[in-house]
Design a protein around this motif. Structure first.
Motif, PDB file in Angstrom:
ATOM      1  N   PRO A 152       1.167  -0.813   0.317  1.00 53.77           N
ATOM      2  CA  PRO A 152       1.903  -1.590  -0.712  1.00 53.77           C
ATOM      3  C   PRO A 152       1.845  -3.080  -0.394  1.00 53.77           C
ATOM      4  N   GLU A 153       2.166  -3.897  -1.369  1.00 53.60           N
ATOM      5  CA  GLU A 153       2.157  -5.345  -1.164  1.00 53.60           C
ATOM      6  C   GLU A 153       3.207  -5.770  -0.146  1.00 53.60           C
ATOM      7  N   THR A 154       4.202  -4.901   0.026  1.00 53.25           N
ATOM      8  CA  THR A 154       5.272  -5.229   0.969  1.00 53.25           C
ATOM      9  C   THR A 154       4.910  -4.875   2.408  1.00 53.25           C
ATOM     10  N   GLU A 210       1.380  -6.386  10.600  1.00 57.20           N
ATOM     11  CA  GLU A 210       1.085  -5.412  11.649  1.00 57.20           C
ATOM     12  C   GLU A 210       0.577  -4.093  11.038  1.00 57.20           C
ATOM     13  N   GLU A 211       1.219  -3.649   9.940  1.00 60.12           N
ATOM     14  CA  GLU A 211       0.792  -2.408   9.289  1.00 60.12           C
ATOM     15  C   GLU A 211      -0.619  -2.547   8.712  1.00 60.12           C
ATOM     16  N   ARG A 212      -0.909  -3.687   8.107  1.00 66.02           N
ATOM     17  CA  ARG A 212      -2.240  -3.895   7.539  1.00 66.02           C
ATOM     18  C   ARG A 212      -3.306  -3.974   8.635  1.00 66.02           C
ATOM     19  N   ALA A 213      -2.967  -4.659   9.741  1.00 64.28           N
ATOM     20  CA  ALA A 213      -3.924  -4.763  10.849  1.00 64.28           C
ATOM     21  C   ALA A 213      -4.207  -3.387  11.447  1.00 64.28           C
ATOM     22  N   ALA A 214      -3.181  -2.559  11.548  1.00 63.63           N
ATOM     23  CA  ALA A 214      -3.365  -1.204  12.091  1.00 63.63           C
ATOM     24  C   ALA A 214      -4.263  -0.369  11.179  1.00 63.63           C
TER      25      ALA A 214
END
Length: 430
Positions: free
Chosen positions: A119-121, A125-129
């Motif tokens: 999600p955009e939110t 850290e979540e996107r990098a993982a």
């Protein structure tokens, strides 16, 4: 043995060996007539007995070596042979590597889907993982692809090595049988020379038994077998109708002519045999009022008799199972004959290459398969399903010993046919 194999192994070993150096031509010495010189050079009974004994021993040794070669070939074509075990293990590894690659590719798809679904939110850290998971999955997929390529190459090498071992064993048996035939001719010559000498000595000409010798099987290139209507592309799940015309180009009637038809194919890899998907039947207005199965490596009926200069057609129907994978195939066409006096022979295999298309394919306009080279050397192995199609199955068992003796290791098709379709794969890839 397949009777047809006789034409691929028959040679002309008529090796008539002299039984003693005393047979050599010499010039008469001074003071002797040619007649007297010949009489002096004539071998004695004792010399001929020794020559016959040595010829018998050489023949016995050749028979023993032939038996050993036969045993070695039987092992070479068994599943227990080291090369067969290695080829199977390599094929299993290739299959496992293929499955691992498919799983790795799916992992990449799943990881990318997770990244896209963030999600955009989502935090940095979540996107990098998620991005790291995609990168790791791609790295694993690349490694799996390399492992699969290596496993495929290993499987191909092992399969080729197994084929080479089988061909070598078959060739060794052929050589051993040829040596046995030559030793037998030498033994017969020695025995006859001894018998003639004894008969001459006793003034009794009843020692020549060679007049009752069985006739041999011979190559007969004047007997032709030509396929007509066999397409160059065959779609899995279809039925193909074609015919084989047998023509007697000899100057005498052939009492029984036996057309031979065998289909062999592999998938696109070149080493997975798919012959089990082929079902061949024959029909002839004179021989069979109904469609009759052709056993693997067997004859497509018989023609009795076939007069000199005449021809006859045998109708054939090939059904290809819809499960058959796309690949390459070859049809082997040949013909044998057996006469009432037990003379026999046949022609060489002619190859008709064709493509196997996956079920549902639309090949469009398809030309007939063209006859390729004539195989004057044997296909090197027995087709799966066993050595059916012998003369014992045709009702002419009396000629079987001569056919078996002449056939050598050229029993028909397996590994040799694999080479044909592999060659097609190599040619199409180059």
């Amino acid at each position: 043995m397949l009777a047809t194999a006789v034409v691929t192994a028959v040679t002309t070993p008529a090796v008539l060996l002299t039984v003693t150096p005393a047979f050599a031509e010499t010039q008469p010495t001074a003071g002797q007539s040619a007649t007297q010189q010949a009489a002096d050079d004539k071998p004695t009974i004792e010399e001929l007995e020794k020559a016959a004994e040595e010829a018998q021993k050489a023949y016995d040794d050749a028979v023993a070596k032939q038996k050993a070669a036969q045993k070695a070939m039987d092992l070479a074509f068994s599943d227990q042979a080291p090369h067969a075990v290695a080829a199977k293990a390599a094929a299993d590894e290739a299959a496992a590597a293929k499955a691992a690659k498919e799983a790795a590719d799916q992992a990449v798809v799943d990881a990318e889907a997770e990244l896209d679904a963030l999600p955009e939110t989502a935090t940095e850290e979540e996107r990098a993982a998620a991005e790291e998971k995609v990168a790791s999955a791609k790295e694993a997929a690349a490694a799996a692809e390399a492992a699969k390529a290596a496993a495929d190459e290993k499987a191909k090498t092992a399969a080729d090595a197994a084929d080479d071992a089988r061909v070598a064993a078959a060739q060794a048996l052929t050589d051993a049988q040829r040596a046995t035939a030559e030793a037998l001719e030498a033994k017969k010559a020695a025995d006859k020379a001894l018998a003639d000498a004894r008969a001459e000595e006793d003034d009794d000409d009843d020692g020549d038994d060679d007049d009752d010798e069985d006739p041999a099987c011979v190559p007969a290139t004047e007997l032709t077998t030509v396929a007509s209507g066999l397409p160059s592309k065959i779609v899995a799940g279809s039925t193909v109708n074609f015919s084989v015309r047998v023509t007697n180009g000899t100057d005498k009637t052939l009492d029984k002519v036996l057309p031979f038809v065998y289909f062999h194919a592999t998938d696109k890899s070149g080493y997975n045999v798919v012959d089990e998907y082929f079902d061949l039947q024959w029909w002839s207005p004179d021989s069979s009022p109904e469609w009759t199965d052709v056993v693997d490596g067997g004859y497509a009926g018989s023609i009795s008799p076939l007069k000199a200069g005449a021809h006859a057609d045998v109708k054939l129907r090939l059904k290809v199972d819809a499960k058959a994978p796309a690949g390459d195939g070859v049809a082997f066409i040949a013909g044998d004959y057996v006469n009432d006096d037990d003379t026999c022979g046949g022609n060489f295999f002619t190859e008709y290459e064709f493509d196997v298309l996956a079920a549902g394919s639309k090949p469009g306009t398809v030309d007939d398969a063209k006859p390729g080279k004539t195989s004057k050397t044997k296909p090197a192995a027995v087709p799966q399903g066993g050595t059916n199609g012998t003369l014992a199955n045709t009702g002419s068992a009396s000629a079987l010993p001569q056919l078996a003796a002449a056939a050598g290791a050229a029993v028909a098709l397996g590994a040799g046919a694999v080479f044909v379709v592999r060659r097609r794969n190599a040619d199409s890839a180059s």
